[in-house]
Structures are given as structure tokens and as C-alpha cells.
Design a protein around this motif. Sequence first.
Motif, PDB file in Angstrom:
ATOM      1  N   GLU A 274       9.698  17.300  47.752  1.00 58.29           N
ATOM      2  CA  GLU A 274      10.500  17.240  48.994  1.00 58.29           C
ATOM      3  C   GLU A 274      10.683  15.827  49.454  1.00 58.29           C
ATOM      4  OE1 GLU A 274       9.409  20.543  51.400  1.00 58.29           O
ATOM      5  OE2 GLU A 274       9.627  19.289  53.157  1.00 58.29           O
ATOM      6  N   ARG A 301      13.861  18.837  56.864  1.00 56.33           N
ATOM      7  CA  ARG A 301      12.356  19.336  56.345  1.00 56.33           C
ATOM      8  C   ARG A 301      11.718  20.157  57.383  1.00 56.33           C
ATOM      9  NH1 ARG A 301       9.699  14.275  53.710  1.00 56.33           N
ATOM     10  NH2 ARG A 301       7.958  15.837  53.129  1.00 56.33           N
ATOM     11  N   TRP A 303      11.407  22.653  53.747  1.00 61.00           N
ATOM     12  CA  TRP A 303      12.249  23.556  53.050  1.00 61.00           C
ATOM     13  C   TRP A 303      11.413  25.037  52.846  1.00 61.00           C
ATOM     14  CZ3 TRP A 303      13.260  19.431  48.605  1.00 61.00           C
ATOM     15  CH2 TRP A 303      14.105  18.465  49.114  1.00 61.00           C
ATOM     16  N   ARG A 304      12.345  25.965  52.734  1.00 59.89           N
ATOM     17  CA  ARG A 304      12.119  27.270  52.648  1.00 59.89           C
ATOM     18  C   ARG A 304      11.124  27.342  51.307  1.00 59.89           C
ATOM     19  NH1 ARG A 304      15.159  32.954  51.414  1.00 59.89           N
ATOM     20  NH2 ARG A 304      13.545  34.105  51.923  1.00 59.89           N
ATOM     21  N   ARG A 305       9.924  28.072  51.364  1.00 61.72           N
ATOM     22  CA  ARG A 305       9.066  28.310  50.162  1.00 61.72           C
ATOM     23  C   ARG A 305       8.962  29.918  50.057  1.00 61.72           C
ATOM     24  NH1 ARG A 305       4.723  23.311  49.863  1.00 61.72           N
ATOM     25  NH2 ARG A 305       6.518  21.590  50.446  1.00 61.72           N
ATOM     26  N   ALA A 306       9.411  30.324  49.175  1.00 64.58           N
ATOM     27  CA  ALA A 306       9.344  31.679  49.057  1.00 64.58           C
ATOM     28  C   ALA A 306       8.707  32.327  47.687  1.00 64.58           C
ATOM     29  CB  ALA A 306      10.891  32.327  49.160  1.00 64.58           C
ATOM     30  N   THR A 362      15.707  25.449  48.523  1.00 67.46           N
ATOM     31  CA  THR A 362      14.483  26.469  48.503  1.00 67.46           C
ATOM     32  C   THR A 362      13.664  26.293  47.330  1.00 67.46           C
ATOM     33  OG1 THR A 362      16.158  28.039  49.408  1.00 67.46           O
ATOM     34  CG2 THR A 362      14.128  29.037  48.668  1.00 67.46           C
TER      35      THR A 362
END
Length: 479
Positions: A274, A301, A303-306, A362
Motif C-alpha cells: 500500500e 488510503r 484500501w479495502r481488505r476483504a 482491494t
Amino acid sequence: MSKFEQQRQEKLARAKELGVEPYGNRYEGTEPAEEIKGRFKEDDPTQQANCAGRIALLRDIGKLIFITLRDRSGTIQVGLSKKLLGEQWESAKLLDLGDIIGASGPLARTKTGEITIWADHLTLLSKCLLPPPEKFHGLADIDQRYRQRYVDLWANPQVLERFKTRSAIITTIRNFLESKDFLEVETPMMQTIAGGAAARPFVTHHNSLGMDLFLRISPELFLKRLLVGGMERVFEINRNFRNEGLSRQHNPEFTMLEVYQAYGDYDVMMDLTEELVSLCVQKHCAGTRLQFGEFTIDFTRPWRRARYADLLKEYGGCDIDDLKAVRTKARQLNLDEAEMDDAVVVNEVFEATVEDNLIAPTFVIDYPAALCPLARRKKDDPKFASRFELFVARMELANAYTELNDPAEQYENFLNQLRGQEESLTKMDSDYVTALKYGMPPAGGLGIGIDRLVMVLTGAETIRDVVLFPLLRPAKAQG
RNA sequence: GGGAGUGUAGCUCAGUUGGCAGAGCAACGGCCUUUUAAGCCGUAGGUCCUGGGUUCGAGUCCCAGCACUCUCACCA
């Protein structure tokens, strides 16, 4: 020889008769065009300038010629007049679009305000013998643009601009990693075992050793040997080769950054990714919102963390543990699921349902362990591996994991991998297992596809626009 | 490899229902000392991707091939 070329050959002969050397030598004392314009002072009539470049536009209005000269920095106007050039005037009238010249003389604005080098000395540095592309539309034929990139680069200035940005991005990456004490290394591109990824390799042959070699599909296993050797922070930026189809996102040879950090894990690599990509965006893009085809991508920032399993549920509508439901979904998607292993079906469904939705950056985290033979399983949930992939604009941009450093488990994973292989292109890398037996520090590892990163950062929708000489079928034999 | 599309002057592109092959730029000749894709007058430039076929007649319609583009497949 074309009629056009003949005409220019004749001009070249006439210039020679006038004493012009058509292919010049070293030409010194120049400044980049844009710097000359930048240093221009309005009230100083004594300024001089010297610039070399290619004639991009030429306006001959009789006893005056105006040239738009293009160099690596941009363009500047050169003015030629009989009065200033004297004896050189006659040969100046022989200049053509595409010729490479050096021009020096007083610097002044014209009546219309254009900063102009009024040449009192002109040097032909190289004659252009072939017809340049149309001056307004540039070179548009896509095939010819890639085959003759040397023409594309000067006929379409935005092409040069994009490759300058690519170079700058790679410099940023190097500086960033070096500032964090990573060591840049080079590992073999010709390997006896093509490991580190699941892809078909190119085969080549070594004559005096009498053996086949593979072009590497990944540097991973060599870089991790270096961790064993005590290089605790290493990276490599170089080419990988994969023998697969071409597409907008795939060129058979592509540039990969791989980074390994001892005593780290995939969370460390996620932060590193990132930070690194954000730095590139900050330094090389206009803002944090980038246009990429139809998408606007917001790099703000964090960012999506899934989780992989959560995304599968969200977009695929099925539970990763409910294999019946997954296989039903697979059939709905027209996937030929009957012959696939469970893990493969899951991943096919994931690709078909989830990936198209991943536009904004992502991190997809915690992949099924069966898909990750080189990654460490999660302690609290061994069905999953500590692995993430970064997606942007539906593209896989990065892949990383906590490295597996247990030699026994690694050996088992290799065996399982080989079991599924019909073509025996992949062999057991027992030396790598030996290396692990000596002890590899726990580590985080990361790979970033540089070409794809450059695509996203420069708005190029095809990988061919960020690779100088993309692979093409050979052109038909012809001049 | 499957599907769709494109291929015309050096470059960028028009070309109607099947009826003499076109434009702009570039080139060549002429005029022009402040142009900005310079302008004006004139000239030249074609294997209409290739090979068959239909037709009195094919750039145009049909078949086959080649190249490129997009897309699917292979591929992380």
C-alpha cells in the motif's frame, strides 16, 4: 526503393555537393528544448541557444523557414533565414520532415510570440530517408506502431511520455526499497526446474551441456534461497516468461518485482504494498483518483481488505464450506465442474463472480490453502493460507504471502502439485527443500506486476502500450 | 484454436444500388521574410491484402487464404 526514398536520396546527394556531411558526429553544447524555453528572459536580446532534435513540422515560407524541433524534452521552434545562415541557406532549403539537425544561434520571440532559435549555424546530423507518418494524426496503424516503435515514439509524443513515466516509476520503486534496506539482486532466468508459479514455461536448449533449460516463470524459489543465505531483505525487478496466450493484460515476457523480507509476514507486505503503490501514485499521477477506461479508481488510503471467503459469499452467493452450493453455482456459470478438484471449483467460481467487481484497490486476503503450495497456512484456520492478492480495475496487480518455511510441509505440497501434472514439465525442486532444511527465516514475500502497475498509473488499457516491443508475429519479409 | 470486425495512395481516411479510383496531409514544380497542422496555384502518385468464382462489368457480391484488432478459450 520507393519513389519517396529516391527523392530523398537525391536531396541527400545535392546536399553532399554543397559540402554537407549528412550523417554527423558528436554534437555538443545543446540544451533540452523545454529548458531553453524555460530560461528565456523577455528583456535580454543577447541570449543564445543550441538544440538538437528531429524536425517534427516544417513551414517554408520562401526566404524564411520555421521548424518545430522535437527532442526528448519536448519541442522548440527554430527559425532559418537567408540573412543569418548565409552560405548555409541553400542546403537549409533541402531539409525535410524527419531530418535530425542541430541548430544554434540567437534566441528571441517572433512577432507571434513563439520563443525561437534563430539559427546562424545549422548542422545536419542525420538524414531521414523514409516517409514520416502523417504529421497531425501521427502513426495510427496499431500493428505498425508496435513493429516500428522507433517511429511511433517520435510521431506520437504521448508514447514517449508514457515510457518516461514507466522508467520513473521503476526508479521510485528502487529508491523506496533501497531506503528500507532491501538489496537488489539478480537470479537465474534460465532454470533447470521452472518453479515458483503455476504456468507453462518456455523451453530452450544448452548445446555444450546437452540439456534443456526453462526460461523462468518466477524468481521466487531462488530469492528465498537467498533468505536462507542471510540476505534478509532482497528484491529483484526483471522479466518472467510464461508460455500462454496473449491478451490485454498478458505479454509472454513481463516484468515482475519480487520482494522478500525476513521476519515479516503477509500483513507486513500488505502495508508495504500500500505504501509503495501510494508513493508511485503520489509521485507520478495527477491525483489519487485515476481514470482507467470506463473506471475511476480511487487510491485514497486505506484500501479495502476483504477475506476471500467473504467476497465469495458477497458476489458469488455461496458459502466456501458448502461445496454442494459452490458446485451448483459453478454449473449455473457453465463451468465444467465435474472434473475439477474442490479447491479449483471454488476458485473458478471466485474468478467468475468476484473479480469483475474489484475496481477500487482491494486486498483479497486468506486464500484456500490448496491454492497456495508455497504459502504458510493460518495457524487458527489451516484450510486457509496467509496470502493476499491486490486487485485494481479487475486486474491482479500483486500477490503475496507469509512464506512457508517448513521443509516437510513444503515437500508434501510439491508432491501434491506434481500429482496433478500431466505434462512432466515440473519436477520436484529437492534442492529448494534442502535449503529449507538448513533453516529459512520466517518471511513475507511479495510480487507486483510492473507492467500492470504502469498500465493503471498511466491509464494504458493494454499491456502492449507499456511494453516497448511487445511480442508479435514476425512481419512478412519486406523492407 | 472458436466467434466478430478491419484491410483502398507514403500517412489518416471516404467510396452510394455492382457502372471511368477519391479527399486531406506528405511528395514534386511555382509564389511568398514572422509561420504555428502556414497559405495560394499547378503536377505526380494505386497489385483497392492475396487467389479463385458470379457477372457484359467487382473496391463493392460469393468462396478460400493471409495479416491485424476486439472477444472467448489456454493462463494467476
